[in-house]
Design a protein around this motif. Structure first.
Motif, PDB file in Angstrom:
ATOM      1  N   ARG A   9       0.843  -1.192   0.000  1.00  0.00           N
ATOM      2  CA  ARG A   9       0.000   0.000   0.000  1.00  0.00           C
ATOM      3  C   ARG A   9       0.876   1.238   0.000  1.00  0.00           C
ATOM      4  N   VAL A  10       0.539   2.159  -0.880  1.00  0.00           N
ATOM      5  CA  VAL A  10       1.256   3.432  -0.979  1.00  0.00           C
ATOM      6  C   VAL A  10       0.252   4.529  -0.643  1.00  0.00           C
ATOM      7  N   TRP A  11       0.504   5.259   0.432  1.00  0.00           N
ATOM      8  CA  TRP A  11      -0.415   6.307   0.865  1.00  0.00           C
ATOM      9  C   TRP A  11      -0.194   7.564   0.044  1.00  0.00           C
ATOM     10  N   ILE A  12      -1.296   8.174  -0.362  1.00  0.00           N
ATOM     11  CA  ILE A  12      -1.263   9.364  -1.214  1.00  0.00           C
ATOM     12  C   ILE A  12      -1.680  10.567  -0.371  1.00  0.00           C
ATOM     13  N   ASP A  13      -0.765  11.487  -0.182  1.00  0.00           N
ATOM     14  CA  ASP A  13      -1.045  12.658   0.640  1.00  0.00           C
ATOM     15  C   ASP A  13      -1.672  13.779  -0.186  1.00  0.00           C
ATOM     16  N   PRO A  14      -2.596  14.533   0.403  1.00  0.00           N
ATOM     17  CA  PRO A  14      -3.167  15.688  -0.298  1.00  0.00           C
ATOM     18  C   PRO A  14      -2.136  16.801  -0.394  1.00  0.00           C
ATOM     19  N   PRO A  15      -2.272  17.750  -1.301  1.00  0.00           N
ATOM     20  CA  PRO A  15      -3.398  17.904  -2.228  1.00  0.00           C
ATOM     21  C   PRO A  15      -3.134  17.187  -3.552  1.00  0.00           C
ATOM     22  N   TYR A  16      -4.038  17.334  -4.488  1.00  0.00           N
ATOM     23  CA  TYR A  16      -3.941  16.810  -5.852  1.00  0.00           C
ATOM     24  C   TYR A  16      -3.804  15.291  -5.859  1.00  0.00           C
ATOM     25  N   GLU A  17      -4.594  14.636  -5.003  1.00  0.00           N
ATOM     26  CA  GLU A  17      -4.469  13.189  -4.868  1.00  0.00           C
ATOM     27  C   GLU A  17      -4.720  12.448  -6.176  1.00  0.00           C
ATOM     28  N   GLN A  18      -5.727  12.876  -6.939  1.00  0.00           N
ATOM     29  CA  GLN A  18      -6.056  12.143  -8.169  1.00  0.00           C
ATOM     30  C   GLN A  18      -4.897  12.175  -9.157  1.00  0.00           C
ATOM     31  N   SER A  19      -4.272  13.334  -9.309  1.00  0.00           N
ATOM     32  CA  SER A  19      -3.139  13.425 -10.230  1.00  0.00           C
ATOM     33  C   SER A  19      -1.961  12.581  -9.738  1.00  0.00           C
ATOM     34  N   LYS A  20      -1.776  12.524  -8.434  1.00  0.00           N
ATOM     35  CA  LYS A  20      -0.687  11.714  -7.885  1.00  0.00           C
ATOM     36  C   LYS A  20      -0.949  10.229  -8.107  1.00  0.00           C
ATOM     37  N   THR A  21      -2.211   9.820  -8.038  1.00  0.00           N
ATOM     38  CA  THR A  21      -2.497   8.416  -8.315  1.00  0.00           C
ATOM     39  C   THR A  21      -2.291   8.088  -9.790  1.00  0.00           C
ATOM     40  N   VAL A  22      -2.529   9.048 -10.656  1.00  0.00           N
ATOM     41  CA  VAL A  22      -2.240   8.849 -12.083  1.00  0.00           C
ATOM     42  C   VAL A  22      -0.739   8.620 -12.268  1.00  0.00           C
ATOM     43  N   ARG A  57       5.469  -3.240 -14.892  1.00  0.00           N
ATOM     44  CA  ARG A  57       4.717  -4.496 -14.912  1.00  0.00           C
ATOM     45  C   ARG A  57       3.959  -4.761 -13.610  1.00  0.00           C
ATOM     46  N   CYS A  58       3.417  -3.710 -13.016  1.00  0.00           N
ATOM     47  CA  CYS A  58       2.605  -3.840 -11.809  1.00  0.00           C
ATOM     48  C   CYS A  58       1.206  -3.294 -12.073  1.00  0.00           C
ATOM     49  N   ARG A  59       0.279  -3.596 -11.172  1.00  0.00           N
ATOM     50  CA  ARG A  59      -1.066  -3.053 -11.226  1.00  0.00           C
ATOM     51  C   ARG A  59      -1.328  -2.250  -9.964  1.00  0.00           C
ATOM     52  N   SER A  60      -2.114  -1.195 -10.078  1.00  0.00           N
ATOM     53  CA  SER A  60      -2.430  -0.394  -8.902  1.00  0.00           C
ATOM     54  C   SER A  60      -3.913  -0.053  -8.866  1.00  0.00           C
ATOM     55  N   VAL A  61      -4.443   0.077  -7.654  1.00  0.00           N
ATOM     56  CA  VAL A  61      -5.838   0.428  -7.426  1.00  0.00           C
ATOM     57  C   VAL A  61      -5.877   1.500  -6.343  1.00  0.00           C
ATOM     58  N   TRP A  62      -6.675   2.545  -6.569  1.00  0.00           N
ATOM     59  CA  TRP A  62      -6.790   3.644  -5.624  1.00  0.00           C
ATOM     60  C   TRP A  62      -8.025   3.452  -4.742  1.00  0.00           C
ATOM     61  N   THR A  63      -7.805   3.373  -3.439  1.00  0.00           N
ATOM     62  CA  THR A  63      -8.900   3.359  -2.477  1.00  0.00           C
ATOM     63  C   THR A  63      -9.111   4.796  -2.032  1.00  0.00           C
ATOM     64  N   LYS A  64      -9.918   5.504  -2.776  1.00  0.00           N
ATOM     65  CA  LYS A  64     -10.043   6.955  -2.639  1.00  0.00           C
ATOM     66  C   LYS A  64     -10.581   7.379  -1.284  1.00  0.00           C
ATOM     67  N   ASN A  65     -11.587   6.664  -0.764  1.00  0.00           N
ATOM     68  CA  ASN A  65     -12.231   7.095   0.471  1.00  0.00           C
ATOM     69  C   ASN A  65     -11.319   7.006   1.689  1.00  0.00           C
ATOM     70  N   ILE A  66     -10.230   6.246   1.578  1.00  0.00           N
ATOM     71  CA  ILE A  66      -9.293   6.144   2.688  1.00  0.00           C
ATOM     72  C   ILE A  66      -7.995   6.888   2.390  1.00  0.00           C
ATOM     73  N   GLY A  67      -7.496   6.777   1.149  1.00  0.00           N
ATOM     74  CA  GLY A  67      -6.347   7.587   0.778  1.00  0.00           C
ATOM     75  C   GLY A  67      -5.078   6.841   0.435  1.00  0.00           C
ATOM     76  N   PHE A  68      -5.185   5.611  -0.046  1.00  0.00           N
ATOM     77  CA  PHE A  68      -3.987   4.889  -0.448  1.00  0.00           C
ATOM     78  C   PHE A  68      -4.226   4.146  -1.748  1.00  0.00           C
ATOM     79  N   CYS A  69      -3.123   3.747  -2.387  1.00  0.00           N
ATOM     80  CA  CYS A  69      -3.164   2.885  -3.560  1.00  0.00           C
ATOM     81  C   CYS A  69      -2.577   1.531  -3.200  1.00  0.00           C
TER      82      CYS A  69
END
Length: 441
Positions: free
Chosen positions: A269-282, A292-304
């Motif tokens: 799990r990689v935690w995404i700190d604000p601001p601009y969380e969506q762009s950081k997950t991109v 060669r990895c896959r990632s999924v963003w759990t937006k309501n909590i704040g990690f990928c």
């Protein structure tokens, strides 16, 4: 306490009954349920009357001693409940700090540290101890005491009791997460694997390779030239991509298990700190895809959640962390350009800048990985390389489907500022990523 005071305390008591009239056990249960309801609803303001009722209740019938004893028991229970719902130490600490404040994050780190000391080292995943090491918690409380007892003595009832109640209630209402590893007590080392805590570089990447990669990324972060930063980053990605291929071939050599050498995909799990969380997950997704990895963003909590083989996950974490620094630097530099109305410093500009930067960097990283793969095909031959890579990709996709069987694709980022988008792509596109001419091996 009148009816107005009962409402202020957030406590539902029968008419004519005051806070002090209720038995300590019943009163604590009422306060705990009120705190849990407030936290589950995301309403921290509703906690204020709960805290008031907790600390202002007269110390009759051994109220304070009872609460301290009871919460000292409930805290480790709540932590164990979090483990059973898929949470890991870093998740608990970061989420507590994000939702409740830095002080509660520190308390969570201390509580988790104290909890894990009760398990034999061999039964705790080394990753968990690595996570604890990140928070640098040195047990300061006496060996014959608990964190709760020591905190009450040091911080006092009025300051600490509400914080403790809030943390326990918070842990009890944590949502369930995908389990990505065994909880403490259930872990068993693989044959040949050490159970001792790991304090050095990650085990999946050769230390010399990782050292060179980190050195290149450090140079990319330090330079004021965007062209040099891109070239250094490209050099790091080249080494990551080739090292991943080399590791895959070594593990598959002489094996008959489909090409993975017994290794299975891992999850982090990689935690995404604000601001601009969506762009950081991109950006993270772009880096993950290129490796060669896959990632999924759990937006309501704040990690990928990132899924891949060990060496590839190490590469993703190192590169993503560096690129965040580089992207922020480039964005700040672009924002200094004077535009009508200060638009270059607006939130919309920065969001668009980071999104464009992330997508363009992803394209370039993917190109580098493709080039390294083609070079390896020429050297090793399709019959040796392609089955190994295909097998590993299949395993990653299989693990992804197992963890996220019903994942949905999120909405694409809305580009609200064309100047920001153009500036972001420009910042990612200025350098020619022929790293061999700019970076020495």
């Amino acid at each position: 306490m009148g009816s107005r005071d009962r409402r202020r305390a957030g406590v539902r008591l029968p008419p004519g009954i005051t806070n002090a009239d209720v038995a300590p056990a019943q009163m604590l249960e009422v306060l705990m349920q009120a705190a849990m309801s407030a936290l589950a609803a995301g309403d921290r303001t509703a906690l204020e009357p709960v805290s008031t009722a907790l600390v202002e209740r007269p110390d009759l019938g051994g109220w304070r001693a009872f609460v301290a004893r009871e919460l000292a028991v409930r805290l480790p229970f709540a932590i164990e409940q979090a483990w059973s719902r898929g949470w890991e130490p870093a998740d608990v600490v970061r989420y507590a700090a994000r939702r409740l404040g830095p002080g509660s994050g520190v308390l969570a780190a201390e509580a988790v540290t104290g909890q894990l000391t009760g398990y034999a080292t061999v039964t705790v995943d080394p990753r968990w101890r690595e996570q604890l090491a990140e928070f640098e918690v040195v047990p300061w409380w006496p060996a014959d005491s608990t964190v709760v007892q020591a905190r009450l003595h040091r911080d006092g009832w009025v300051d600490f009791a509400p914080q403790l109640l809030e943390l326990v209630a918070f842990l009890l209402v944590l949502p369930g997460l995908e389990r990505i590893g065994p909880p403490p007590g259930e872990y068993r080392p693989a044959p040949g694997e050490t159970a001792e805590p790991v304090t050095g570089p990650p085990r999946h990447v050769d230390e010399r390779v990782l050292s060179r990669i980190r050195a290149l990324l450090a140079k990319a972060e330090a330079t004021s030239s965007e062209a040099e930063a891109e070239a250094f980053t490209a050099g790091a990605q080249e080494r990551m991509a080739r090292h991943s291929i080399d590791m895959a071939m070594v593990r598959a050599s002489g094996r008959d298990d489909g090409g993975t050498g017994g290794e299975r995909p891992a999850t982090r799990r990689v935690w995404i700190d604000p601001p601009y969380e969506q762009s950081k997950t991109v950006l993270l997704n772009a880096v993950a895809s290129a490796n060669r990895c896959r990632s999924v963003w759990t937006k309501n909590i704040g990690f990928c959640t990132v899924i891949g083989f060990g060496a590839d996950l190490d590469a993703v974490e190192a590169l993503f962390t560096s690129l965040l620094v580089q992207a922020t630097t480039a964005m700040t530099r672009a924002g200094r350009i004077e535009q009508a109305g200060g638009r270059a410093r607006s939130k919309t500009f920065r969001q668009s800048f980071l999104a464009a930067y992330a997508l363009r960097i992803g394209e370039r990283l993917a190109t580098i990985t493709h080039e390294q793969t083609e070079a390896a095909r020429t050297e090793l031959g399709d019959d040796r390389l392609l089955p190994v890579l295909a097998s590993r990709q299949h395993d990653v996709e299989e693990r992804f489907a197992e963890l996220f069987p019903s994942v949905t694709r999120g909405r694409s980022i809305r580009v609200g500022d064309q100047m920001g988008w153009a500036s972001g792509r420009g910042a990612a596109d200025q350098a020619t990523l022929n790293a061999s001419s700019a970076v020495r091996p």
